[in-house]
Scaffold this motif. Structure first.
Motif, PDB file in Angstrom:
ATOM      1  N   LYS A 202       3.660   0.372  13.927  1.00  0.00           N
ATOM      2  CA  LYS A 202       2.250  -0.028  13.874  1.00  0.00           C
ATOM      3  C   LYS A 202       2.093  -1.489  13.497  1.00  0.00           C
ATOM      4  CE  LYS A 202       0.801   4.590  12.413  1.00  0.00           C
ATOM      5  NZ  LYS A 202      -0.127   5.332  11.534  1.00  0.00           N
TER       6      LYS A 202
ATOM      7  N   TYR B  91       0.805  -1.223   0.000  1.00  0.00           N
ATOM      8  CA  TYR B  91       0.000   0.000   0.000  1.00  0.00           C
ATOM      9  C   TYR B  91       0.838   1.273   0.000  1.00  0.00           C
ATOM     10  CZ  TYR B  91       1.304  -1.079   4.776  1.00  0.00           C
ATOM     11  OH  TYR B  91       2.023  -1.438   5.879  1.00  0.00           O
ATOM     12  N   CYS B  92       2.140   1.154   0.195  1.00  0.00           N
ATOM     13  CA  CYS B  92       2.957   2.338   0.501  1.00  0.00           C
ATOM     14  C   CYS B  92       3.792   2.791  -0.686  1.00  0.00           C
ATOM     15  CB  CYS B  92       3.872   2.037   1.684  1.00  0.00           C
ATOM     16  SG  CYS B  92       4.923   3.443   2.120  1.00  0.00           S
TER      17      CYS B  92
ATOM     18  N   MET C 208      -4.359   0.770   9.839  1.00  0.00           N
ATOM     19  CA  MET C 208      -5.100   1.496   8.801  1.00  0.00           C
ATOM     20  C   MET C 208      -6.546   1.026   8.767  1.00  0.00           C
ATOM     21  SD  MET C 208      -2.299   1.643   5.775  1.00  0.00           S
ATOM     22  CE  MET C 208      -1.456   0.196   6.351  1.00  0.00           C
TER      23      MET C 208
ATOM     24  N   GLN D  94      11.200   9.725  11.797  1.00  0.00           N
ATOM     25  CA  GLN D  94      10.612   8.662  10.981  1.00  0.00           C
ATOM     26  C   GLN D  94      11.335   8.536   9.644  1.00  0.00           C
ATOM     27  OE1 GLN D  94       6.545   8.624   8.883  1.00  0.00           O
ATOM     28  NE2 GLN D  94       6.118   7.542  10.788  1.00  0.00           N
TER      29      GLN D  94
ATOM     30  N   GLU E 200      -0.459  -2.321  11.778  1.00  0.00           N
ATOM     31  CA  GLU E 200      -1.071  -2.085  10.447  1.00  0.00           C
ATOM     32  C   GLU E 200      -2.380  -2.844  10.221  1.00  0.00           C
ATOM     33  OE1 GLU E 200       0.263   0.411   9.162  1.00  0.00           O
ATOM     34  OE2 GLU E 200       2.436   0.340   9.397  1.00  0.00           O
TER      35      GLU E 200
ATOM     36  N   ILE F 198       4.313   8.601   0.929  1.00  0.00           N
ATOM     37  CA  ILE F 198       3.696   7.351   1.412  1.00  0.00           C
ATOM     38  C   ILE F 198       2.362   7.141   0.708  1.00  0.00           C
ATOM     39  CG2 ILE F 198       2.779   6.155   3.422  1.00  0.00           C
ATOM     40  CD1 ILE F 198       4.578   7.630   5.189  1.00  0.00           C
ATOM     41  N   TYR F 199       1.561   8.209   0.693  1.00  0.00           N
ATOM     42  CA  TYR F 199       0.258   8.172   0.030  1.00  0.00           C
ATOM     43  C   TYR F 199      -0.011   9.563  -0.537  1.00  0.00           C
ATOM     44  CZ  TYR F 199      -0.578   9.655   4.832  1.00  0.00           C
ATOM     45  OH  TYR F 199      -0.469  10.263   6.050  1.00  0.00           O
TER      46      TYR F 199
ATOM     47  N   PRO G  86      -7.018   6.417   7.944  1.00  0.00           N
ATOM     48  CA  PRO G  86      -7.655   5.750   6.809  1.00  0.00           C
ATOM     49  C   PRO G  86      -6.600   5.305   5.797  1.00  0.00           C
ATOM     50  CG  PRO G  86      -7.844   8.127   6.579  1.00  0.00           C
ATOM     51  CD  PRO G  86      -7.195   7.876   7.924  1.00  0.00           C
ATOM     52  N   TYR G  87      -6.826   4.168   5.180  1.00  0.00           N
ATOM     53  CA  TYR G  87      -6.001   3.768   4.038  1.00  0.00           C
ATOM     54  C   TYR G  87      -6.271   4.756   2.908  1.00  0.00           C
ATOM     55  CZ  TYR G  87      -5.155   1.424  -0.409  1.00  0.00           C
ATOM     56  OH  TYR G  87      -4.771   1.155  -1.686  1.00  0.00           O
ATOM     57  N   ILE G  88      -5.200   5.243   2.286  1.00  0.00           N
ATOM     58  CA  ILE G  88      -5.350   6.129   1.124  1.00  0.00           C
ATOM     59  C   ILE G  88      -4.654   5.455  -0.057  1.00  0.00           C
ATOM     60  CG2 ILE G  88      -4.804   8.406   0.162  1.00  0.00           C
ATOM     61  CD1 ILE G  88      -4.848   9.529   2.988  1.00  0.00           C
TER      62      ILE G  88
HETATM   63  N1  5AD Z   1      -2.552   4.900   3.273  1.00  0.00           N
HETATM   64  C1  5AD Z   1      -2.597   5.227   4.577  1.00  0.00           C
HETATM   65  N2  5AD Z   1      -1.576   5.056   5.420  1.00  0.00           N
HETATM   66  C2  5AD Z   1      -0.451   4.547   4.914  1.00  0.00           C
HETATM   67  N3  5AD Z   1       0.706   4.280   5.483  1.00  0.00           N
HETATM   68  C3  5AD Z   1       1.537   3.798   4.562  1.00  0.00           C
HETATM   69  N4  5AD Z   1       0.936   3.746   3.370  1.00  0.00           N
HETATM   70  C4  5AD Z   1      -0.321   4.209   3.560  1.00  0.00           C
HETATM   71  C5  5AD Z   1      -1.426   4.402   2.714  1.00  0.00           C
HETATM   72  N5  5AD Z   1      -1.396   4.106   1.424  1.00  0.00           N
HETATM   73  C6  5AD Z   1       0.906   4.472   6.918  1.00  0.00           C
HETATM   74  C7  5AD Z   1       1.225   3.166   7.619  1.00  0.00           C
HETATM   75  C8  5AD Z   1       2.619   3.420   8.139  1.00  0.00           C
HETATM   76  C9  5AD Z   1       2.713   4.923   8.229  1.00  0.00           C
HETATM   77  C10 5AD Z   1       4.074   5.480   8.204  1.00  0.00           C
HETATM   78  O1  5AD Z   1       1.984   5.353   7.124  1.00  0.00           O
HETATM   79  O2  5AD Z   1       0.326   2.976   8.699  1.00  0.00           O
HETATM   80  O3  5AD Z   1       2.838   2.838   9.382  1.00  0.00           O
END
Ligand code: 5AD
Length: 335
Positions: free
Chosen positions: A161, A70-71, A201, A108, A163, A305-306, A231-233
């Motif tokens: 985390k 996801y990252c 997330m 970080q 996650e 990251i997102y 939230p997941y993005i």
């Molecule tokens: N959406 C949301 N959170 C994310 N992280 C990494 N990728 C995404 C994403 N696509 C968050 C993870 C990680 C933090 C540094 O960023 O929870 O631990």
């Protein structure tokens, strides 16, 4: 008394919590939703007061050896320019943040082994010697002797985390590691005396309500001091491209339920939630912490990251005083 209030009281009582107990709260709608948020806000006030802890976050490297699905920083991403701050730059920025009035610094990065045990240890040691900052590390999985060494160098907290609490999902999205390995890191950090931060997330593809409830229960089991819930993005450059973003509202519910279950734990309004416009709401349904970037502007875009992360940079003291002013307008005190 309404049914939802009974559920919330039982969660707050904290005995034998199960996913089945938490799920009705996570599914609250309309009046029940207001009841949930108000209950969580009262708990926050009772256990944490009106102070909002402000944490400076310095994203010091976007190199990463991991391939998280996801990252945007995943190792195989060839479309990302990489940067690595020198130890001098890191310590310099940390001291500027301290000078500007920040009291806690989160360091970080991606999992970047250029920062060896000794190199990162020296950075922590120097920051601790030259400032009053509490230092949190958020640098991922390392051999346990690194964690022990950094603690000796003065690191106070560690953020790593979980996650997602769904082991199969975790393993699918983290091909370079495993859920068991991640848990072992968390337990060792706790054992070493770090204040431990975890989190997860919301809306990760494949996550169910039961997983979300287990995510929250996992925080309790770990006895975390802090939990970042965001939230997941969806990032279009990752293998999860084309999926829907997680819901901001469901994230707020997860924050509220976590507050009720965990009482005095530190709950940030995460950057991912703030992007979705949830900052003010989060602070009104359980959150008591805000993270603010102090990463130099030339690097901010690259910590991708997102999508949607803002890149504007102000003078650090100004950025901090603006935030404190905005918090005071909400009846809260930024510290
Ligand atoms: N959406 C949301 N959170 C994310 N992280 C990494 N990728 C995404 C994403 N696509 C968050 C993870 C990680 C933090 C540094 O960023 O929870 O631990």
């Amino acid at each position: 008394m309404s049914e939802i209030t009974d559920v919330l009281k039982e969660i707050a009582a904290g005995k034998d919590s199960t996913p089945e107990l938490l799920i009705p709260a996570l599914e609250a709608e309309e009046e029940n939703l207001s009841t949930l948020f108000e209950f969580a806000d009262r708990q926050r006030k009772e256990f944490c007061g009106d102070v909002v802890h402000i944490r400076a976050i310095l994203e010091f490297s976007n190199y990463c050896r991991c391939d998280c699905a996801y990252c945007g920083l995943f190792a195989g991403n060839k479309n990302l320019a990489r940067y690595r701050m020198t130890p001098e730059e890191i310590v310099g920025t940390a001291l500027e943040a301290a000078q500007a009035g920040y009291r806690t610094l989160v360091l970080q990065s991606g999992e970047d082994l250029w920062y060896t045990k000794e190199r990162l240890g020296e950075i922590v040691r120097e920051i601790k010697e030259k400032s009053e900052l509490a230092v949190t590390l958020s640098v991922g999985e390392r051999p346990f002797d690194h964690y022990a060494y950094w603690k000796e160098c003065g690191a106070d907290r560690f953020l790593i985390k979980h996650e997602t609490a769904d082991q199969a999902l975790y393993d699918r999205y983290h091909p370079h590691s495993s859920y068991m390995r991640r848990l072992a890191c968390q337990k060792e950090l706790y054992r070493l005396g770090y204040e431990l931060g975890s989190g997860f997330m919301v809306g990760l593809p494949g996550q169910t309500m039961k997983t979300l409830a287990e995510d929250i229960l996992h925080l309790k089991e770990l006895q975390v001091s802090m939990a970042g819930i965001g939230p997941y993005i969806c990032h279009p450059g990752t293998r999860l491209r084309g999926n829907q973003d997680g819901s901001a509202q469901l994230t707020l519910k997860a924050v509220a339920v976590s507050r009720i279950l965990l009482k005095d734990v530190n709950l940030p309004s995460t950057t991912a939630l703030n992007i979705k416009g949830g900052l003010r709401d989060a602070l009104n349904c359980g959150a008591n912490v805000i993270m603010q970037k102090v990463t130099p502007s030339r690097y901010r875009d690259l910590y991708d990251i997102y999508p949607g992360r803002e890149t504007k940079e102000m003078d650090l003291a100004r950025q901090l005083s603006d935030l404190k002013y905005n918090l005071s307008q909400m009846g809260r005190t930024g510290l």
